[in-house]
Write a protein that holds these residues in place. Structure first.
Motif, PDB file in Angstrom:
ATOM      1  N   SER A   1       0.846  -1.198   0.000  1.00 33.27           N
ATOM      2  CA  SER A   1       0.000   0.000   0.000  1.00 33.27           C
ATOM      3  C   SER A   1       0.879   1.245   0.000  1.00 33.27           C
ATOM      4  O   SER A   1       2.066   1.206   0.356  1.00 33.27           O
ATOM      5  CB  SER A   1      -0.910   0.013   1.229  1.00 33.27           C
ATOM      6  OG  SER A   1      -0.146   0.156   2.412  1.00 33.27           O
TER       7      SER A   1
ATOM      8  N   GLU B   1       0.701   3.705   2.024  1.00 32.32           N
ATOM      9  CA  GLU B   1       1.093   4.011   3.398  1.00 32.32           C
ATOM     10  C   GLU B   1       2.278   3.151   3.829  1.00 32.32           C
ATOM     11  O   GLU B   1       3.224   3.644   4.464  1.00 32.32           O
ATOM     12  CB  GLU B   1      -0.084   3.776   4.353  1.00 32.32           C
ATOM     13  CG  GLU B   1      -1.254   4.720   4.147  1.00 32.32           C
ATOM     14  CD  GLU B   1      -2.235   4.204   3.107  1.00 32.32           C
ATOM     15  OE1 GLU B   1      -3.321   4.811   3.002  1.00 32.32           O
ATOM     16  OE2 GLU B   1      -1.924   3.213   2.410  1.00 32.32           O
ATOM     17  N   ARG B   2       2.219   1.864   3.455  1.00 31.70           N
ATOM     18  CA  ARG B   2       3.301   0.953   3.830  1.00 31.70           C
ATOM     19  C   ARG B   2       4.604   1.313   3.105  1.00 31.70           C
ATOM     20  O   ARG B   2       5.685   1.274   3.697  1.00 31.70           O
ATOM     21  CB  ARG B   2       2.894  -0.489   3.496  1.00 31.70           C
ATOM     22  CG  ARG B   2       3.920  -1.533   3.867  1.00 31.70           C
ATOM     23  CD  ARG B   2       4.033  -1.682   5.360  1.00 31.70           C
ATOM     24  NE  ARG B   2       4.864  -2.812   5.723  1.00 31.70           N
ATOM     25  CZ  ARG B   2       5.220  -3.113   6.961  1.00 31.70           C
ATOM     26  NH1 ARG B   2       4.788  -2.361   7.959  1.00 31.70           N
ATOM     27  NH2 ARG B   2       5.978  -4.148   7.224  1.00 31.70           N
TER      28      ARG B   2
ATOM     29  N   ARG C   1      -4.404  -5.916   1.291  1.00 30.30           N
ATOM     30  CA  ARG C   1      -3.157  -5.552   1.970  1.00 30.30           C
ATOM     31  C   ARG C   1      -3.372  -4.962   3.361  1.00 30.30           C
ATOM     32  O   ARG C   1      -2.510  -5.085   4.226  1.00 30.30           O
ATOM     33  CB  ARG C   1      -2.390  -4.527   1.120  1.00 30.30           C
ATOM     34  CG  ARG C   1      -1.964  -5.071  -0.232  1.00 30.30           C
ATOM     35  CD  ARG C   1      -1.309  -3.996  -1.076  1.00 30.30           C
ATOM     36  NE  ARG C   1      -1.018  -4.512  -2.409  1.00 30.30           N
ATOM     37  CZ  ARG C   1      -1.356  -3.923  -3.542  1.00 30.30           C
ATOM     38  NH1 ARG C   1      -2.010  -2.774  -3.514  1.00 30.30           N
ATOM     39  NH2 ARG C   1      -1.051  -4.460  -4.695  1.00 30.30           N
ATOM     40  N   LYS C   2      -4.489  -4.306   3.552  1.00 26.01           N
ATOM     41  CA  LYS C   2      -4.680  -3.595   4.806  1.00 26.01           C
ATOM     42  C   LYS C   2      -5.232  -4.511   5.894  1.00 26.01           C
ATOM     43  O   LYS C   2      -6.011  -5.427   5.614  1.00 26.01           O
ATOM     44  CB  LYS C   2      -5.593  -2.383   4.588  1.00 26.01           C
ATOM     45  CG  LYS C   2      -4.946  -1.357   3.652  1.00 26.01           C
ATOM     46  CD  LYS C   2      -5.751  -0.086   3.545  1.00 26.01           C
ATOM     47  CE  LYS C   2      -4.997   0.933   2.689  1.00 26.01           C
ATOM     48  NZ  LYS C   2      -5.717   2.212   2.570  1.00 26.01           N
TER      49      LYS C   2
ATOM     50  N   ASP D   1      -5.499  -2.914  -2.510  1.00 25.13           N
ATOM     51  CA  ASP D   1      -5.275  -2.559  -1.110  1.00 25.13           C
ATOM     52  C   ASP D   1      -6.255  -3.228  -0.153  1.00 25.13           C
ATOM     53  O   ASP D   1      -5.982  -3.328   1.048  1.00 25.13           O
ATOM     54  CB  ASP D   1      -5.368  -1.040  -0.935  1.00 25.13           C
ATOM     55  CG  ASP D   1      -4.077  -0.343  -1.345  1.00 25.13           C
ATOM     56  OD1 ASP D   1      -3.093  -1.055  -1.641  1.00 25.13           O
ATOM     57  OD2 ASP D   1      -4.045   0.904  -1.374  1.00 25.13           O
ATOM     58  N   GLU D   2      -7.402  -3.667  -0.661  1.00 24.05           N
ATOM     59  CA  GLU D   2      -8.372  -4.330   0.231  1.00 24.05           C
ATOM     60  C   GLU D   2      -7.753  -5.558   0.883  1.00 24.05           C
ATOM     61  O   GLU D   2      -8.049  -5.884   2.039  1.00 24.05           O
ATOM     62  CB  GLU D   2      -9.626  -4.717  -0.548  1.00 24.05           C
ATOM     63  CG  GLU D   2     -10.735  -5.266   0.343  1.00 24.05           C
ATOM     64  CD  GLU D   2     -11.998  -5.569  -0.432  1.00 24.05           C
ATOM     65  OE1 GLU D   2     -12.935  -6.127   0.179  1.00 24.05           O
ATOM     66  OE2 GLU D   2     -12.051  -5.254  -1.641  1.00 24.05           O
TER      67      GLU D   2
END
Length: 231
Positions: free
Chosen positions: A93, A95-96, A134-135, A131-132
């Motif tokens: 993601s 953010e990551r 990954r988070k 991302d669904e």
């Protein structure tokens, strides 16, 4: 760590060239640069007993063993495609990725360990999972994390970051533990192992520790005599 910082500063000034003999007996010159050092720092931390001796050897200019290891790593070999195929589809993601690139360890270890996966993801045929996937997702499933804080393959930060999403989760942090199986991590703590068995059988968390401390390893000494101290 002072020696590590000195090595980083040394190799930022330029690479070193080390003559070594390969398996055929031929002399080869191995060029070792700043990113080779970063990779070596990370790879050798998985062997806690050898790490200080390895760092001290490099600090004092004993590059031969490292050069031979690097030469062997650079030899042509079969490529196992499952790694890049999976990594490119799972991705990371935004953010990551930001956390990876701004982590304080980047100054010591660089970005080579994840940079290639991110850059080459569009070139692989696997579908991006989004991302669904990954988070983190909150979960009520009871779970025990057993994680060593000397694990350089999957850092302890991963468990600490995931634990809040597991409402019935429990973390056993193993000081000086590496990238090992759960019960090997608990090898010196029979009571903790038994508590884990009871959890697996009954779901009871009674007796589960939050921390286990492994003995200090027997560190290997450098295989060269101590340098003379100038008076």
């Amino acid at each position: 760590m002072a020696a590590v910082r000195a090595l980083n500063a040394r190799f930022k000034k330029g690479p070193v060239r080390v003559p070594v003999r390969d398996e055929s007996g031929r002399t080869r010159t191995v060029v070792l640069g700043a990113e080779d050092l970063q990779q070596a720092l990370l790879a050798h931390t998985q062997e806690g007993e050898r790490w200080p001796a390895f760092i001290l050897a490099l600090y004092h200019g004993h590059y031969d063993e490292w050069a031979r290891e690097t030469l062997a790593d650079r030899q042509a070999d079969d490529t196992i495609l499952i790694g890049p195929l999976v990594d490119s589809s799972l991705g990371v993601s935004a953010e990551r990725e930001h956390l990876l690139r701004t982590d304080p360890a980047v100054a010591m270890l660089g970005t080579w360990n994840f940079e290639a996966n991110i850059a080459s993801a569009p070139d692989w045929p696997t579908r991006d999972m989004g991302d669904e996937l990954r988070k983190p997702v909150p979960s009520d499933i009871p779970v025990i994390f057993v994680h060593g804080d000397w694990d350089t393959s999957t850092p302890i930060d991963n468990s600490l970051g995931l634990l809040p999403y597991f409402r019935n989760g429990h973390l056993i942090q193993v000081h000086r533990g590496g990238h090992d199986g759960a019960f090997y991590q608990l090898r010196t703590e029979p009571a903790a192992k038994q508590a884990v068995y009871e959890f697996l059988k009954t779901g009871s968390r009674e007796g589960l520790p939050t921390e286990v401390v492994l003995p200090v390893p027997r560190f290997a000494a450098p295989d060269f005599p101590p340098p003379r101290t100038a008076r």
